[in-house]
Design an enzyme around this catalytic site. Structure first.
Site, PDB file in Angstrom:
ATOM      1  N   HIS A  94      10.666   5.351 -24.677  1.00 34.66           N
ATOM      2  CA  HIS A  94       9.477   5.882 -24.682  1.00 34.66           C
ATOM      3  C   HIS A  94       8.242   6.336 -24.154  1.00 34.66           C
ATOM      4  O   HIS A  94       8.308   6.098 -22.795  1.00 34.66           O
ATOM      5  CB  HIS A  94       8.085   5.582 -25.808  1.00 34.66           C
ATOM      6  CG  HIS A  94       8.662   5.158 -27.956  1.00 34.66           C
ATOM      7  ND1 HIS A  94       8.536   6.208 -28.052  1.00 34.66           N
ATOM      8  CD2 HIS A  94       9.369   4.493 -28.183  1.00 34.66           C
ATOM      9  CE1 HIS A  94       8.899   5.441 -29.802  1.00 34.66           C
ATOM     10  NE2 HIS A  94       9.571   4.642 -29.186  1.00 34.66           N
ATOM     11  N   THR A 144      16.617  -1.892 -14.651  1.00 34.22           N
ATOM     12  CA  THR A 144      15.762  -1.211 -15.609  1.00 34.22           C
ATOM     13  C   THR A 144      16.162   0.261 -14.072  1.00 34.22           C
ATOM     14  O   THR A 144      16.084   1.364 -14.439  1.00 34.22           O
ATOM     15  CB  THR A 144      14.253  -1.018 -15.374  1.00 34.22           C
ATOM     16  OG1 THR A 144      14.005  -1.854 -13.394  1.00 34.22           O
ATOM     17  CG2 THR A 144      13.768  -2.157 -16.201  1.00 34.22           C
TER      18      THR A 144
END
Length: 166
Positions: A94, A144
Site C-alpha cells: 500500500h 526489499t
C-alpha cells in the site's frame, strides 16, 4: 471452474503428505491456472491464492511457502530455484495513507526469482524485486530491493554479505 480448482489445490496441498505426492499437488495447481513445469516439486502446505505464478523446470518449492501474486503483477520463478520452508513472496503493498488510515491505495509490483537461486527458510521477498541469478537469501532475510547475480544477502532489510563464486 479454475477458481474452484485453485481453491481445491490450496486446501488439498495441506492435506497431502508434506514430502510426497508432488505430481498430484502440481497437477491440482495447474488445473487452477498456475504455470508449473512438469519436473518442479511442490511440497505440502504451499499456498498460491492467485494464478499469476509461473514456476520453472527443476524448482523445489518447500513446505509452507506462500506465493501471493496479483493480476498484472506476477511471480516468476525461473528454472532450478529452491525455496526453503515458509518462504513468502508478496507482490502487494500500500502507499502510505493519511493519518486516519495509513494503509492507503493498494499497489502491486511483479517479482522475478532468476535461475539457480536459493531462498532460505522464512525469507520474504517483496513486490518489485528481481532476485539475481545464482543468488542466495539467508534464512529470515527481508528482501526489499533488487539482488545482483551471485550475491548472498541477509538481514532485515536484506543487504549484500558477499559475492558467491561462479
Amino acid at each position: 471452474m479454475q477458481k474452484f480448482a485453485l481453491w481445491l489445490a490450496n486446501v488439498v496441498s495441506g492435506w497431502l503428505p508434506t514430502t510426497r505426492m508432488f505430481r498430484l499437488r502440481a497437477m491440482l495447481f495447474r488445473a487452477g491456472g498456475v504455470v508449473i513445469s512438469r519436473d518442479a516439486r511442490i511440497a505440502g502446505g504451499v499456498k498460491i491464492p492467485f494464478r499469476a505464478v509461473a514456476i520453472g523446470a527443476g524448482c523445489w518449492i518447500g513446505p509452507g511457502v506462500h506465493l501471493i501474486a496479483a493480476s498484472g503483477a506476477p511471480i516468476i520463478i525461473e528454472p532450478h530455484c529452491d525455496l526453503a520452508p515458509e518462504v513468502m513472496i508478496v507482490v502487494g503493498s500500500h502507499d502510505l495513507g493519511p493519518r486516519n488510515r495509513r494503509a492507503g491505495r493498494g499497489t502491486a509490483r511483479p517479482v522475478t526469482i532468476r535461475s539457480g537461486s536459493w531462498l532460505g527458510a522464512r525469507a520474504t521477498i517483496l513486490g518489485g524485486v528481481t532476485f539475481g541469478p545464482a543468488s542466495v537469501a539467508a534464512a529470515g532475510a527481508l528482501v526489499t530491493k533488487n539482488v545482483a547475480p551471485d550475491q548472498l544477502v541477509a538481514g532485515v532489510p536484506a543487504r549484500p554479505v558477499r559475492t558467491l563464486e561462479s
